[in-house]
Structure formats: structure tokens, C-alpha cells
Design an enzyme around this catalytic site. Structure first.
Site, PDB file in Angstrom:
ATOM      1  N   CYS A 250       0.823  -1.208   0.000  1.00  0.00           N
ATOM      2  CA  CYS A 250       0.000   0.000   0.000  1.00  0.00           C
ATOM      3  C   CYS A 250       0.862   1.266   0.000  1.00  0.00           C
ATOM      4  O   CYS A 250       1.543   1.531  -0.971  1.00  0.00           O
ATOM      5  CB  CYS A 250      -0.977  -0.042   1.176  1.00  0.00           C
ATOM      6  SG  CYS A 250      -2.372   1.095   1.001  1.00  0.00           S
ATOM      7  N   HIS A 335      -3.915  -5.255   0.100  1.00  0.00           N
ATOM      8  CA  HIS A 335      -3.544  -5.760   1.424  1.00  0.00           C
ATOM      9  C   HIS A 335      -3.596  -7.288   1.467  1.00  0.00           C
ATOM     10  O   HIS A 335      -4.679  -7.862   1.569  1.00  0.00           O
ATOM     11  CB  HIS A 335      -4.489  -5.193   2.485  1.00  0.00           C
ATOM     12  CG  HIS A 335      -4.266  -3.751   2.782  1.00  0.00           C
ATOM     13  ND1 HIS A 335      -3.661  -3.308   3.941  1.00  0.00           N
ATOM     14  CD2 HIS A 335      -4.542  -2.634   2.068  1.00  0.00           C
ATOM     15  CE1 HIS A 335      -3.578  -1.997   3.934  1.00  0.00           C
ATOM     16  NE2 HIS A 335      -4.115  -1.552   2.805  1.00  0.00           N
ATOM     17  N   GLU A 337      -2.745  -9.129   3.899  1.00  0.00           N
ATOM     18  CA  GLU A 337      -3.024  -9.594   5.265  1.00  0.00           C
ATOM     19  C   GLU A 337      -4.496  -9.483   5.617  1.00  0.00           C
ATOM     20  O   GLU A 337      -4.873  -9.732   6.759  1.00  0.00           O
ATOM     21  CB  GLU A 337      -2.192  -8.786   6.263  1.00  0.00           C
ATOM     22  CG  GLU A 337      -2.791  -7.475   6.713  1.00  0.00           C
ATOM     23  CD  GLU A 337      -2.919  -6.418   5.621  1.00  0.00           C
ATOM     24  OE1 GLU A 337      -3.770  -5.516   5.758  1.00  0.00           O
ATOM     25  OE2 GLU A 337      -2.190  -6.493   4.618  1.00  0.00           O
TER      26      GLU A 337
END
Length: 360
Positions: A250, A335, A337
Site C-alpha cells: 500500500c 492488502h 493480510e
């Protein structure tokens, strides 16, 4: 209590007050996720922003301390169509309304979030104000709204001191995490893979990080315009020029691109939600991803001798990842995660682990 949302374009939405009652001027953005409102509120990438949830029912499973992505919520304002009056979940520790009140996040319920989202999507993200005042001067409010700018957000959200997070089980690698506004699950994904993670404040000099002889360096997500982070970009360039394996997500992805000569630009309305399709060019597959960003790396500004675009957004063709020619260095805009959200792209953490073991 009545609440009012005023947008920079003059649009006015009336509703009912939820959460805190302080006036809030911020950048208004929309998120298309159906769940994960607590993770969204505690994501440091939302610092300085007001969040419009496009899904009509929010708060139905309550809140709990385990789902926080950081030590506190960062959103300035919260806009929903309908707020559930209670949370139904065996892990529930309280209602979302009480959580918003506790942290003084000004909210508004009863807004036509579909119409509001269409405005932000067609005209772009814009500043707005949420107020609970019975009477206010629209012209004065618009003046405040239009002159507002989110600044210095990375300094606000980053840790002030380094923090050590031991690996779960056997320690295999030591990773330096540059905290530009890191989400907790990013750290957890590394710890579960046998990494001892040392989280450094955003403005830590590269020399300090390199002196630790870490097996790898990760650049985290974070808020704001990447080009504002001039000092950080300079230090990241030094990390890149070393031989240490690097993985960035990001804002970290954008900062590393700027550090290596590429350019970034603002998206009209950003990518925020848990249903964004991204093509991994090398794998020849499309993955569903979680995203939260208002800026992008401009693909045509990337020098092919430095890096190549590795992932693209299926919806609009924007850059979603870079594979650097320098060994053991890659980045993603989305993302991997994501928690909650699609976990399709956690393979990128495995790739990072492999790169620290010498297998890119």
C-alpha cells in the site's frame, strides 16, 4: 439528536446522530465491504477521513478488542444507512454505537448511502463535515470544508518507539517493519511464519535499520499522499540500495516506487473494500483483494530497467504491484493480510519468507 452531513459540492444529507457529537471536517470516502467495520475504523490508513459504508446494515455483530488493527480507531467520522442497535456474536463485547461514543467518532445514521456513494464515485472523494448542530451557516461550513487538507498523517499514526514482536514457535527470520500506519494483522502474518518482527517508527534512519542486520525489511501501509513523505522516501532509497530483501504494501509500495524514480497520482475516488479483483500477471490468475488507498503508482512512469508491473486492477487497469529487477524486492498496492476479508493473496508473505531464505 439530528445530524447533518455537508459535502464540498454543496450536497446536504440529514440523519440521526450516532457516536460522538463534535463537529468533524474530513475527507469523505466510501468503503464497499459488507463486514469488518471495526478493522476499518482502527486501520491507521483512514486517519483524517470520514467513512461512508455502502452496505446498508452495519454493527450487527458488535465489537470486541481482538479485532482491532491498531491501538485506537483513526477515522474522523462514520456514515451508515442503518446502525444495528445490538450486536449478535459470541465474541461481542459491546455495541458499535457505544464504541463510537467512547472514542468520540462523530457518526450519522439514516443517510441514503447509495446516493452518497454515487456522488463520491462520480465526482470523486471530497471533503465534508458531519455536525450535530441544530443551526449552522452553510456558507461558513463550506468555507471550512473546502480549505481543509489532510496533512502529517504518517507522523500521527506511526509508533514513537521501536517495538519487538516475537515469532510464534520457532524463530526462523528477523524482520524490520517500517511503521507508516501498520495494521496489526500484517505483523501477525509474519509472526505466524516464524518471524521475529521489530517495528520501527516511520522516520527511523536507514542506517539504524541496516545496523540491525535483519533478514528482511517490510514497508507497511499508511495514510495520506505518498509524495508528502519526502524524508521517508530518502531513507527508503537507502534501504533499497542495500541487498536486504524487501516487501512493501500500500503506502509502502508507493513510497518505494517514488524512491526509485516512479511517480504517483491520485485516484478519483480510491479503492476501498474487500472485493477488488487483481490479476497476478506472472501467475496468470485473478485474486479477490482487500484495498484501502486513494493514490496509485503511475504504470507508465515505472522504468522497466528498475521494475515491472506484476499486478493490475481488473476494474480499471491501475498498477497493483511491482516486481523489482533488484533481487528479492517486490511490492503490492492491495492488502495481502486482509482481516477480515479475502485471504487469497497471503501467498505473498510466503514469497517474502522464501526471498529471505535466498529463493526469490
Amino acid at each position: 439528536m439530528k445530524a447533518t452531513l455537508i459535502l464540498a459540492n454543496g450536497s446536504i444529507f440529514s440523519g440521526t446522530s450516532i457516536g460522538g457529537t463534535s463537529d468533524r471536517v474530513c475527507e469523505m470516502v466510501f468503503n464497499t465491504a459488507m463486514t469488518g467495520y471495526q478493522e476499518i475504523l482502527t486501520d491507521p490508513s483512514y486517519a483524517g477521513q470520514g467513512i461512508v459504508m455502502s452496505y446498508p446494515l452495519i454493527g450487527n455483530y458488535g465489537v470486541n478488542h481482538e479485532d482491532n488493527e491498531s491501538g485506537r480507531p483513526w477515522a474522523e467520522a462514520f456514515v451508515v444507512r442503518h446502525l444495528s442497535p445490538r450486536g449478535s456474536n459470541f465474541r461481542c463485547e459491546g455495541t458499535l454505537d457505544d464504541y463510537l461514543k467512547k472514542h468520540d467518532i462523530t457518526g450519522i445514521e439514516g443517510v441514503d448511502t447509495r446516493a452518497l456513494t454515487k456522488i463520491l464515485r462520480s465526482q470523486g472523494s471530497m471533503n465534508g463535515m458531519v455536525t450535530c448542530a441544530e443551526h449552522f451557516n452553510v456558507a461558513e461550513a463550506l468555507d471550512k470544508i473546502r480549505t481543509f487538507r489532510v496533512e502529517g498523517t504518517v507522523a500521527r499514526v506511526s509508533r514513537k518507539q521501536p517495538e519487538d514482536c516475537p515469532a510464534y514457535g520457532e524463530e526462523k527470520y528477523r524482520v524490520a517493519m517500517m511503521d507508516f500506519g501498520v495494521k496489526q494483522n500484517m505483523i501477525e502474518c509474519l509472526r505466524r511464519r516464524g518471524c521475529h518482527v521489530t517495528v520501527f517508527p516511520a522516520f527511523t534512519p536507514a542506517e539504524t535499520v541496516l545496523a540491525g542486520h535483519f533478514d528482511g525489511v517490510m514497508l507497511s501501509n499508511g495514510p495520506g499522499d505518498p509524495a508528502d513523505n519526502v524524508a521517508i522516501i530518502s531513507e527508503v532509497k537507502k534501504l533499497y540500495d542495500s541487498s536486504v530483501p524487501m516487501f512493501a504494501v500500500c503506502l509502502g509500495h508507493q513510497i518505494l516506487a517514488l524512491a526509485t524514480g516512479a511517480k504517483t497520482g491520485r485516484l478519483d475516488y480510491g479503492h476501498r473494500g474487500g472485493n477488488h479483483p487483481v490479476r497476478d500477471i506472472e501467475a496468470g490468475r485473478v485474486f479477490i483483494t482487500s484495498q484501502n488507498h486513494g493514490y496509485m503508482v503511475l504504470s507508465d512512469s515505472v522504468d522497466p530497467s528498475v521494475a515491472t508491473v506484476s499486478h493490475v486492477n481488473v476494474n480499471d487497469g491501475t498498477c497493483e504491484g511491482l516486481r523489482y529487477q533488484r533481487p528479492n524486492c517486490f511490492t503490492t498496492q492491495f492488502h495481502p493480510e486482509a482481516s477480515p476479508g479475502p485471504q487469497d493473496t497471503e501467498y505473498l508473505f510466503d514469497r517474502f519468507i522464501a526471498s529471505m531464505g535466498g529463493d526469490q
